[in-house]
Design an enzyme around this catalytic site. Sequence first.
Site: not given
Ligand code: B12
Length: 381
Positions: A137, A191, A197, A247, A251
């Site tokens: 994380d 999905c 969600c 969300c 699921c």
């Molecule tokens: C920053 C962060 C947050 C932020 C931003 C969340 C986000 N979605 O980015 C906030 C504070 C909001 C947050 C909330 C939560 N978080 Co958080 N968070 C993180 C963290 C530190 C980084 C995530 C990140 O890189 N975000 C940047 C975005 C750009 O990346 P991404 O989400 O992967 O985005 C992808 C999509 O947008 C996708 N995408 C974009 N366009 C398209 C189009 C298509 C067609 C497709 C298929 C995909 C796609 O591509 C992107 C890159 O892969 C991670 C830990 C880590 N180091 O990874 C934990 C992590 C994601 N969090 C986690 C958790 C548990 C939560 C919460 C559930 C906590 C809670 N109950 O409140 C919520 C869930 C909210 C949600 N729906 O995301 C877990 C998730 C576990 C899992 N099963 O996935 C993680 C992995 C921590 C861990 N070590 O377990 N979090």
Amino acid sequence: MRTSTSEKLRALIDAEARRAGFEAVAVTRPDAIPLAPARLAEFVSDGFHGSMEWIAKTLERRAEPSTLWPEVRSIIVLAMNYGPDRDPRDVLAKPDRGAISVYAQNRDYHDVMKGRLKEIAGKIVARAGGDVKVFVDTAPVMEKPLAEAAGLGWQGKHTNLVSRAHGSWLFLGTIFTTAELEPDKAEIDHCGSCRACLDVCPTDAFPAPYRLDARRCISYLTIENKGPIPHEFREKIGNRIYGCDDCLTACPWNKFASAASEVKLAARDDLREPPLSELLALDEAGFRSFFSGSPIKRIGHDRFIRNVLIAAGNSSDASLTPIVRRLLHDGSPLVRGAAIWALSRLLSDREFGDLAATASKTETDAAVREEWLAALAVKAD
Ligand code: B12
């Protein structure tokens, strides 16, 4: 047939991961997430990261594991189940209670997982030599796309990793190693046309499927956001005082998930639905001791009480009024501002007007004075 060194190492990793309580483990390569850099860059250029400047600052390292650590050859992704043993939505119907997201109802998972990842990493070095790094994380690693590439699940429309076996309730961690391991096959999206969600989000935080605007996400607003909670979200937050699971809970894949079997990741009883009245009474020392070892401790007393005051304002529970009134004199402007909003919702127009006539006069902080003016304007409407 002879078993190769890499197969033996993989067997050791699987066995050690199971022994350490991880439900799933899989391997991928550092170059397995080619779409992540552009998507992460778009997330940041759209401003979706809000005040999480650390995401923008670590962009290159975060998007490309080889930039973070050029020697890495294989990435082991591990998942731990934290499935709840009851429906997390039940508490949302109890406005005098606080809703704490499932992940935060027990010990900080960073602490739990990091120690176990280090143990496994130690075994890998003992067997194969080379070097390892473990991440949970906090490091600039994109855990979700890596987990998808390793085949542990796929990134659902809510952006979190969903697994056919465990639904949406998995914590992720990674071990980077210089050892060459055979990668697993990536998972594909399951999905379909489901939007559960996306549609359930109280604050419309998903501008499109697979994209989250963190600035609108209750998890961000109650955990990462350091300032006052923007007015437009206060009512929608309801009694969610730390994070949000709406969300995840929606699921349909959760029907295959089991409750966390590990005692260490099961909920603490007193954090399942704590009374707002007790939380509002916590002073700095009381907060630190009640949340000792909990991730909630990281946001500090003032931000936490800010959240509880928003829930108090949404509770329609007049018995909270005396304690909220006391918080008008708190040393923190963040707390005083949220107390004003809560009172504007708990008191009648006349009572609030009388209070404002005296209490607002002694307020010196500009942001808190703004809260008085905003609350009075709403009352006058
Ligand atoms: C920053 C962060 C947050 C932020 C931003 C969340 C986000 N979605 O980015 C906030 C504070 C909001 C947050 C909330 C939560 N978080 Co958080 N968070 C993180 C963290 C530190 C980084 C995530 C990140 O890189 N975000 C940047 C975005 C750009 O990346 P991404 O989400 O992967 O985005 C992808 C999509 O947008 C996708 N995408 C974009 N366009 C398209 C189009 C298509 C067609 C497709 C298929 C995909 C796609 O591509 C992107 C890159 O892969 C991670 C830990 C880590 N180091 O990874 C934990 C992590 C994601 N969090 C986690 C958790 C548990 C939560 C919460 C559930 C906590 C809670 N109950 O409140 C919520 C869930 C909210 C949600 N729906 O995301 C877990 C998730 C576990 C899992 N099963 O996935 C993680 C992995 C921590 C861990 N070590 O377990 N979090």
